[in-house]
Scaffold this motif. Structure first.
Motif, PDB file in Angstrom:
ATOM      1  N   LYS A 191      -6.954   2.082   2.756  1.00  0.00           N
ATOM      2  CA  LYS A 191      -5.917   2.465   2.294  1.00  0.00           C
ATOM      3  C   LYS A 191      -5.430   2.550   1.351  1.00  0.00           C
ATOM      4  O   LYS A 191      -5.244   3.484   0.478  1.00  0.00           O
ATOM      5  CB  LYS A 191      -4.407   1.988   3.160  1.00  0.00           C
ATOM      6  CG  LYS A 191      -3.877   2.980   4.717  1.00  0.00           C
ATOM      7  CD  LYS A 191      -3.175   2.605   5.625  1.00  0.00           C
ATOM      8  CE  LYS A 191      -2.611   0.854   5.878  1.00  0.00           C
ATOM      9  NZ  LYS A 191      -3.292   0.266   6.270  1.00  0.00           N
ATOM     10  N   GLU A 192      -5.662   0.947   0.500  1.00  0.00           N
ATOM     11  CA  GLU A 192      -5.646   0.945  -1.080  1.00  0.00           C
ATOM     12  C   GLU A 192      -6.683   1.877  -1.866  1.00  0.00           C
ATOM     13  O   GLU A 192      -6.578   2.565  -2.700  1.00  0.00           O
ATOM     14  CB  GLU A 192      -5.349  -0.474  -1.424  1.00  0.00           C
ATOM     15  CG  GLU A 192      -5.318  -0.739  -2.692  1.00  0.00           C
ATOM     16  CD  GLU A 192      -5.072  -2.113  -3.051  1.00  0.00           C
ATOM     17  OE1 GLU A 192      -5.586  -2.465  -4.017  1.00  0.00           O
ATOM     18  OE2 GLU A 192      -4.596  -2.662  -2.503  1.00  0.00           O
ATOM     19  N   ASN A 245       1.609  -5.605  -2.047  1.00  0.00           N
ATOM     20  CA  ASN A 245       2.385  -5.937  -0.292  1.00  0.00           C
ATOM     21  C   ASN A 245       3.252  -5.956   0.215  1.00  0.00           C
ATOM     22  O   ASN A 245       4.653  -7.386   0.423  1.00  0.00           O
ATOM     23  CB  ASN A 245       1.485  -6.427   0.504  1.00  0.00           C
ATOM     24  CG  ASN A 245       0.691  -7.084   1.062  1.00  0.00           C
ATOM     25  OD1 ASN A 245       2.309  -6.722   2.307  1.00  0.00           O
ATOM     26  ND2 ASN A 245      -0.080  -7.676   2.513  1.00  0.00           N
ATOM     27  N   ASP A 279       2.384  -1.370  -0.463  1.00  0.00           N
ATOM     28  CA  ASP A 279       1.240  -1.174   1.167  1.00  0.00           C
ATOM     29  C   ASP A 279       2.326  -2.006   2.036  1.00  0.00           C
ATOM     30  O   ASP A 279       3.484  -2.484   1.464  1.00  0.00           O
ATOM     31  CB  ASP A 279       0.921  -2.307   0.813  1.00  0.00           C
ATOM     32  CG  ASP A 279      -0.309  -1.701   1.990  1.00  0.00           C
ATOM     33  OD1 ASP A 279      -0.482  -1.175   3.476  1.00  0.00           O
ATOM     34  OD2 ASP A 279      -1.322  -2.649   1.985  1.00  0.00           O
ATOM     35  N   GLU A 280       2.029  -1.598   3.602  1.00  0.00           N
ATOM     36  CA  GLU A 280       2.933  -2.580   5.071  1.00  0.00           C
ATOM     37  C   GLU A 280       4.402  -1.753   4.588  1.00  0.00           C
ATOM     38  O   GLU A 280       5.413  -2.987   4.953  1.00  0.00           O
ATOM     39  CB  GLU A 280       2.570  -3.565   4.821  1.00  0.00           C
ATOM     40  CG  GLU A 280       0.730  -4.053   4.635  1.00  0.00           C
ATOM     41  CD  GLU A 280       0.760  -3.253   6.270  1.00  0.00           C
ATOM     42  OE1 GLU A 280       1.097  -2.384   7.217  1.00  0.00           O
ATOM     43  OE2 GLU A 280      -1.332  -3.281   6.328  1.00  0.00           O
ATOM     44  N   ALA A 304       2.409   3.165   2.314  1.00  0.00           N
ATOM     45  CA  ALA A 304       0.753   2.766   3.688  1.00  0.00           C
ATOM     46  C   ALA A 304       1.694   1.999   4.563  1.00  0.00           C
ATOM     47  O   ALA A 304       2.396   0.830   4.371  1.00  0.00           O
ATOM     48  CB  ALA A 304      -0.395   1.908   2.773  1.00  0.00           C
TER      49      ALA A 304
END
Length: 497
Positions: free
Chosen positions: A200-201, A222, A265-266, A305
């Motif tokens: 995803k990154e 993150n 992210d996350e 993401a």
């Protein structure tokens, strides 16, 4: 060959003081001494002095007056003064007029004096390096700019959907890349969805470097790795004293990414309390650092993401609905590696190229057998698991090619789901029981041979067979080892006896 020591000069009208200082410093430095300013200037004319240490009280002129002259004639030399007086005017004069690096009072401590001189020598070296770099930059402005452009272009190519995202011609990632290419140029927020390790990154970077913001920063964070307060301070920054340990102010990642892209992210692992603060930032386009009152305008593109089903999280009250719609102007699903096994050979080679560069070890590639086993595995850890597997194979390798014998047992034997599928296939196929059992036995024998690097003695022992019995099964099932030659296109069928 003896080591060349840094040269320093000691200036004092008392010879005993000079001798004492010289004994302290001569193991670490090439020490020169002078009992008067005139003598000191003669030494500095003949020798390459890096640090001069002068006493303040001398008959002809003060140490400050002498170091003022040194500053005028030898401005690069680091200047230190020693004095038994602590008059504030002397100190101010020394700093302002003579450019003193350090003011040392008597009686001086040997360890502190030695450390001070070492730091002064290092400062001299840093000044010279800085002057050299400044000169080179002035002489080569065009080359530097061209080099920067070249580096930027290589970076863009590394994450371009046509170069950076490795995939086969018939891969389902082709459709994903088409969407990325279309969305990249529009300044809208994007939500990337998919299991951990699918890349995803990498897709987020492709969106950034395909956008009009490509020459601005790309910052990744993150959100699952930090508790709320630390995550807030990382993203929004903080002021000095905002919390325990905040000894200085710090700008946040949103401010660092101003004009560019920030990748969260996350995002599905954040708490509702943090989601409220993030929503306010997205709505108002401004941040407020922790412990501060002023607000700062920011201009960033948000790419988020998650490996969770955010719609389900919204329904169950764990994720704010308004934030979800703010983040998901456009949604892109990244398929797991198990749905694009045709990409595995190309991905494995790309990962191997990076691993060889990182580990400083070179091989010629993978054996066909290894690639076939890798392509049959379902890769629950996705691309990240593939990266780890390839690195491990490279570390363990002793030959020119990475063979199947280097694979982890779960990859070599394939996943349980695949074994069950194969058993189902055997149960539903036409043919006699013997024929179907032979197919299964051939698979078991081949896997044992690969695992034991085609060593027949070890394989026979593992399977409980004699060497003659194993040889008969090899001939019966036509099992042969394929040796890869120097050219990847040349193969040789070898039946080991």
């Amino acid at each position: 060959m003896s080591e060349i020591l840094p040269s320093i000069l000691l200036v004092d009208d008392e010879i005993r003081v000079l001798e004492s200082l010289k004994r302290l410093l001569e193991d670490d430095f090439d020490v020169h001494i002078a009992t008067s300013p005139d003598e000191a200037m003669m030494v500095m004319t003949d020798e390459w002095i890096q640090v001069v240490i002068s006493d303040q009280r001398m008959p002809v002129m003060t140490g400050v007056e002498f170091l003022q002259e040194v500053r005028g004639r030898f401005p690069e030399v680091i200047r230190i003064i020693i004095s038994g007086y602590t008059d504030s005017e002397d100190i101010i004069t020394a700093i302002n007029e003579a450019g003193i690096h350090q003011y040392i009072t008597k009686p001086w401590d040997p360890n502190n004096l030695l450390l001070t001189v070492r730091n002064a020598v290092r400062l001299f070296e840093l000044h010279r390096e800085n002057q050299q770099l400044s000169t080179e930059l002035k002489m080569l402005p065009t080359s530097v700019e061209e080099g920067l452009q070249e580096i930027r272009q290589r970076l863009i190519n590394s994450y371009d959907v046509d170069y950076g995202i490795v995939r086969a011609p018939d891969s389902c990632m082709n459709q994903v890349c088409d969407v990325i290419r279309q969305v990249a140029t529009f300044d809208v927020s994007v939500l990337l969805m998919g299991a951990s390790g699918v890349g995803k990154e990498l897709s987020a970077r492709a969106l950034h470097y395909g956008s009009l913001r490509s020459d601005k920063p790309f910052i990744a964070e993150n959100c699952a790795a930090l508790p709320d307060e630390l995550l807030e301070s990382e993203l929004f920054g903080y002021k000095k004293g905002a919390f325990t340990g905040a000894n200085t102010s710090r700008i946040g990642l949103f401010e660092e990414a101003d004009g560019g892209t920030i990748f969260l992210d996350e995002i599905g692992d954040t708490t509702p309390a943090f989601q409220v603060k993030l929503l306010r930032v997205l709505q108002e386009g401004e941040i407020r650092p922790l412990g501060g009152n002023e607000r700062k305008k920011i201009n960033v593109r948000i790419i988020a993401a998650t490996n969770k089903d955010l719609e389900q999280e919204v329904r169950e009250g764990r994720f704010r609905e308004d934030l979800y719609y703010r983040l998901s102007t456009f949604k892109i699903m990244i398929p797991p590696l198990s749905e694009r096994l045709q990409d595995v050979p190309l991905l494995a080679q790309a990962v191997l190229t990076d691993a060889m560069r990182e580990l400083g070890k070179k091989v010629k590639g993978f054996s066909d057998e290894a690639l076939a086993c890798m392509q049959a595995y379902h890769w629950p850890g996705n691309v990240r698991e593939l990266q780890n597997e390839v690195k491990r194979m490279l570390v363990m390798s002793t030959g020119d090619y990475l063979g199947a014998e280097l694979l982890s047992p779960q990859v070599l034997r394939a996943a349980p789901q695949e074994d069950e599928a194969e058993l189902d296939w055997l149960m539903t196929q036409e043919g006699s029981l013997r024929e179907r059992l032979d197919s299964l036995e051939a698979k078991i024998v081949k896997e044992a041979l690969i695992r034991n690097r085609w060593n027949k003695s070890k394989t026979a022992k593992e399977l409980g067979l004699s060497r003659v019995g194993l040889r008969n099964k090899l001939e019966r099932y036509g099992l042969e080892k394929v040796e890869t030659l120097d050219s990847p296109d040349d193969t040789l069928q070898v039946v080991e006896s």
